[in-house]
Design a protein around this motif. Structure first.
Motif, PDB file in Angstrom:
ATOM      1  N   GLN A   8      -3.154  16.978  -1.171  1.00  6.68           N
ATOM      2  CA  GLN A   8      -2.687  16.677  -2.518  1.00  6.68           C
ATOM      3  C   GLN A   8      -3.787  16.057  -3.383  1.00  6.68           C
ATOM      4  OE1 GLN A   8      -0.151  17.095  -4.514  1.00  6.68           O
ATOM      5  NE2 GLN A   8      -0.736  15.592  -6.048  1.00  6.68           N
ATOM      6  N   TYR A   9      -3.844  16.483  -4.643  1.00  8.85           N
ATOM      7  CA  TYR A   9      -4.724  15.865  -5.637  1.00  8.85           C
ATOM      8  C   TYR A   9      -4.311  14.407  -5.815  1.00  8.85           C
ATOM      9  CZ  TYR A   9      -7.240  15.280 -10.069  1.00  8.85           C
ATOM     10  OH  TYR A   9      -8.093  14.857 -11.068  1.00  8.85           O
ATOM     11  N   GLN A  10      -5.293  13.510  -5.765  1.00 11.26           N
ATOM     12  CA  GLN A  10      -5.029  12.080  -5.897  1.00 11.26           C
ATOM     13  C   GLN A  10      -5.677  11.554  -7.177  1.00 11.26           C
ATOM     14  OE1 GLN A  10      -2.981  10.514  -3.944  1.00 11.26           O
ATOM     15  NE2 GLN A  10      -2.796  12.057  -2.333  1.00 11.26           N
ATOM     16  N   PRO A  11      -4.877  11.153  -8.169  1.00 11.80           N
ATOM     17  CA  PRO A  11      -5.456  10.678  -9.432  1.00 11.80           C
ATOM     18  C   PRO A  11      -6.308   9.437  -9.204  1.00 11.80           C
ATOM     19  CG  PRO A  11      -3.120  10.157  -9.316  1.00 11.80           C
ATOM     20  CD  PRO A  11      -3.405  11.059  -8.164  1.00 11.80           C
ATOM     21  N   GLY A  12      -7.395   9.346  -9.975  1.00  6.97           N
ATOM     22  CA  GLY A  12      -8.256   8.172  -9.885  1.00  6.97           C
ATOM     23  C   GLY A  12      -9.244   8.211  -8.745  1.00  6.97           C
ATOM     24  N   THR A  13      -9.320   9.330  -8.019  1.00  6.36           N
ATOM     25  CA  THR A  13     -10.286   9.474  -6.932  1.00  6.36           C
ATOM     26  C   THR A  13     -11.171  10.674  -7.212  1.00  6.36           C
ATOM     27  OG1 THR A  13      -9.010  10.975  -5.522  1.00  6.36           O
ATOM     28  CG2 THR A  13      -8.487   8.618  -5.377  1.00  6.36           C
TER      29      THR A  13
ATOM     30  N   GLN B 241      -1.153  16.779 -10.886  1.00  9.12           N
ATOM     31  CA  GLN B 241      -2.277  15.830 -10.919  1.00  9.12           C
ATOM     32  C   GLN B 241      -1.850  14.416 -11.318  1.00  9.12           C
ATOM     33  OE1 GLN B 241      -4.867  17.998 -13.778  1.00  9.12           O
ATOM     34  NE2 GLN B 241      -6.418  17.866 -12.174  1.00  9.12           N
ATOM     35  N   SER B 242      -0.601  14.240 -11.669  1.00  4.16           N
ATOM     36  CA  SER B 242      -0.114  12.982 -12.259  1.00  4.16           C
ATOM     37  C   SER B 242      -0.783  12.685 -13.596  1.00  4.16           C
ATOM     38  CB  SER B 242      -0.311  11.804 -11.287  1.00  4.16           C
ATOM     39  OG  SER B 242       0.474  11.980 -10.124  1.00  4.16           O
ATOM     40  N   ASN B 243      -1.180  13.724 -14.292  1.00  5.40           N
ATOM     41  CA  ASN B 243      -1.699  13.613 -15.653  1.00  5.40           C
ATOM     42  C   ASN B 243      -0.499  13.798 -16.591  1.00  5.40           C
ATOM     43  OD1 ASN B 243      -2.881  13.887 -18.157  1.00  5.40           O
ATOM     44  ND2 ASN B 243      -4.368  15.433 -17.541  1.00  5.40           N
TER      45      ASN B 243
END
Length: 472
Positions: free
Chosen positions: A160-165, A236-238
Motif C-alpha cells: 500500500q502507498y503510505q502518505p508522507g513516506t 494515496q490518502s490525498n
C-alpha cells in the motif's frame, strides 16, 4: 528477460496481419515480430488497435473476472467466502498453499502487460493520425487504459502507498515503449517503486483528462479519467485532490444516480456509469469457468455459486435497504442479495452479477459521492458529507443518517460498493484489521505481506532483476 506478458500481443498482431494479407498460405516469410510501421500505418488501423485495447479489458484475467473477483477474495473473512473447487482462487482466499506458481496471479500479470503493450503500440503510432481531434482522443484512450492497468497492478502486487513516506517499496515494472519484436520484448526490467508507479498513473490520467472528449460513446471520457484519478488520490490518502476531482465529476459530467443499484447492473450504459465493460451473450468473459456471473450467481441455470455472501455482512443492511435482502425464502422478491436456488443452493448470493452477457460497471457516480463525503468528513465538513451519504442511502431505501462520522462513510462504501473490487483496498488504505469468520484464519492486518499477489515465478526465473514479494 523474455517478457512473456508482452510477446503474445506481438505474435497475435503478426498472425492477424498474415491471415488477412497473405495471398498464398505457403508464402509466409519467417519473422519474430511485425514492424509497427506496417501494422499501424493508417489512421484506420490505429483506430482498430484502440478498439482492441478496450476489448482486452474484458479478458477473464482482467476486468472480465479477476481484477474484480481477486480483490474481494484477498480479504474475505466475515464478508464473503469462496466455496468453489478451483484451487487457484481458494489459495488466494485462504492464504493456504499460496505460492508464486498460482495461475491466477500469473494470468493477471500477463494479460495486463499485454494490454499495456497494446496501449503503447497505439501511442507509438499516433503520428499517422492526421486528424488532430482523433489523435488527441486516441492518446487519451491509450493513457486511460494504461493508467487503469498500472494502478490495479501496483495495488495487487505492491504494498500500500503510505502518505508522507518515500514509498520506496517495490511496485511493478514500468514499460512505456511499444514492443514490436521479440528482441524488444526480452529486455529485462526491474520493479519500479510504488512511488514511481503512482507518478506514472497520475501522469497518464492527467493527460488523458486533457485529451479525451466529454462524450465518447461507450468508451473513456474526460470524466471517466477524472473519476479514476479521484480513486487514485483516495488510495494515496490525498483527500484534497480526491475531493476536487470527485466534485468536478459530480458537478459537470452530466451523470446522475440511477433509480436503484440493481438497475445499474441490469441495464447498459445508464445515467450513473462513467465507464463500463461492454459485453453481450455472444462476447463475454465466460459462462462456465470464467466470468463474474459464473462465480457469483446461483440462479436457476446461471452460475456456479462459488462466492457465498456471509450473513455477518448481509445483516448489516436494514430491512428497508434494497441493497440487502429482506427474506431468506428463495421465492421472495429479490433485492441485491438473494438466496441462491441454482448451484450450491441455500446460500446468499449477489444479484449484481446475474447474467453472463451483462455489462460490467467499472466506475460509477455513487463512488464519487462517497469519495467527496470521505474527504469532507476528514476535513470537518460533516454537513456536506452527511448530505452525500444520505443521497446514497435514500436511493436504496435505507434510513437517512442524522450525523455522520468517518466510520459511517467507510461503512457506506462497503454497503454500496460491495462485490465490485473495492473491499481490500479500503482496508489497506485505512490500515484496518481483517476480522476472521469463526473457525477460519486468524485476524491479520490488511497490509500484511501475505495479502498481495506474488510476482509470477516464470518471470522471476527469467529475469534476475525482478525481486519476489516476501513470503513467496
Amino acid at each position: 528477460m523474455k517478457h512473456t506478458f508482452i510477446r503474445p500481443a506481438v505474435l497475435a498482431l503478426a498472425l492477424g496481419l498474415s491471415l488477412t494479407g497473405c495471398k498464398d498460405p505457403l508464402d509466409i516469410a519467417p519473422q519474430q515480430g511485425i514492424d509497427v510501421s506496417v501494422a499501424l500505418n493508417t489512421p484506420e488501423k490505429v483506430g482498430g488497435a484502440v478498439v482492441g485495447m478496450y476489448a482486452k479489458l474484458d479478458d477473464p484475467r482482467l476486468y472480465g473476472t479477476d481484477l474484480i473477483l481477486v480483490p474481494e477474495l484477498i480479504g474475505p473473512e466475515n464478508y464473503i467466502r469462496w466455496d468453489g473447487t478451483f484451487t487457484n482462487y481458494r489459495q488466494i482466499a485462504t492464504r493456504s498453499s499460496f505460492t508464486s506458481l498460482n495461475t491466477t496471479a500469473a494470468g493477471i500479470w500477463q494479460r495486463a502487460y499485454e494490454d499495456i503493450n497494446q496501449a503503447n503500440l497505439v501511442l507509438s503510432a499516433l503520428p499517422v493520425v492526421t486528424n488532430a481531434d482523433l489523435k488527441a482522443q486516441y492518446e487519451g484512450e491509450a493513457r486511460f487504459v494504461r493508467g487503469l492497468l498500472y494502478f490495479d497492478l501496483v495495488r495487487l502486487y505492491g504494498q500500500q502507498y503510505q502518505p508522507g513516506t518515500a514509498n520506496a517499496q517495490l511496485g511493478v515494472p514500468i514499460t512505456l515503449a511499444a514492443n514490436t519484436t521479440v528482441d524488444q520484448a526480452t529486455v529485462k526490467l526491474p520493479r519500479a517503486t510504488v512511488a514511481q508507479v503512482y507518478t506514472q498513473v497520475i501522469n497518464d490520467l492527467t493527460i488523458a483528462m486533457q485529451k479525451l472528449p466529454e462524450s465518447n460513446g461507450t468508451r473513456a471520457t474526460t470524466y471517466a479519467a477524472e473519476a479514476l484519478l479521484a480513486r487514485v488520490y483516495l488510495q494515496q490518502s490525498n483527500f484534497a485532490d480526491a475531493r476536487t476531482a470527485a466534485d468536478d465529476v459530480i458537478t459537470h459530467s452530466g451523470k446522475s444516480l440511477a433509480g436503484s443499484v440493481a438497475a445499474i447492473f441490469a441495464n447498459r450504459n445508464g445515467s450513473e456509469t462513467l465507464f463500463e465493460l461492454q459485453q453481450n451473450d455472444q462476447n463475454n468473459a465466460g459462462t462456465s469457468n470464467d466470468g463474474l456471473a459464473t462465480y457469483f450467481a446461483s440462479d436457476g441455470g446461471v452460475g456456479r455459486g462459488d462466492v457465498r455472501i456471509l450473513p455477518a455482512f448481509s445483516t448489516q443492511y436494514e430491512d428497508s435497504d434494497a441493497r440487502g435482502t429482506d427474506s431468506l425464502a428463495a421465492s421472495a422478491t429479490r433485492k441485491l442479495i438473494y438466496l441462491g436456488d441454482g448451484a450450491r443452493p441455500g446460500r446468499l448470493r449477489s444479484i449484481k452479477y446475474r447474467t453472463y452477457g451483462q455489462n460490467i460497471p467499472i466506475i460509477r457516480l455513487a463512488e464519487m459521492y462517497l469519495i467527496r463525503a470521505e474527504a469532507d468528513v476528514r476535513a470537518g465538513n460533516t454537513a456536506d458529507a452527511l448530505a452525500d451519504v444520505n443521497r446514497i442511502r435514500t436511493r436504496s431505501g435505507a434510513t437517512p443518517l442524522t450525523t455522520v462520522t468517518l466510520e459511517d462513510v467507510l461503512h457506506e462504501r462497503q454497503l454500496e460498493l460491495a462485490f465490485e473490487g473495492f473491499h481490500i483496498y479500503d482496508l489497506k488504505r485505512t490500515n484496518a484489521v481483517i476480522v476472521p469468520a469463526s473457525g477460519t484464519t486468524p485476524a491479520v492486518n490488511a497490509n500484511d505481506p501475505k495479502l498481495i499477489l506474488p510476482i509470477p515465478q516464470h518471470d522471476i526465473n527469467l529475469n534476475e532483476l525482478l525481486v519476489q514479494n516476501p513470503g513467496f
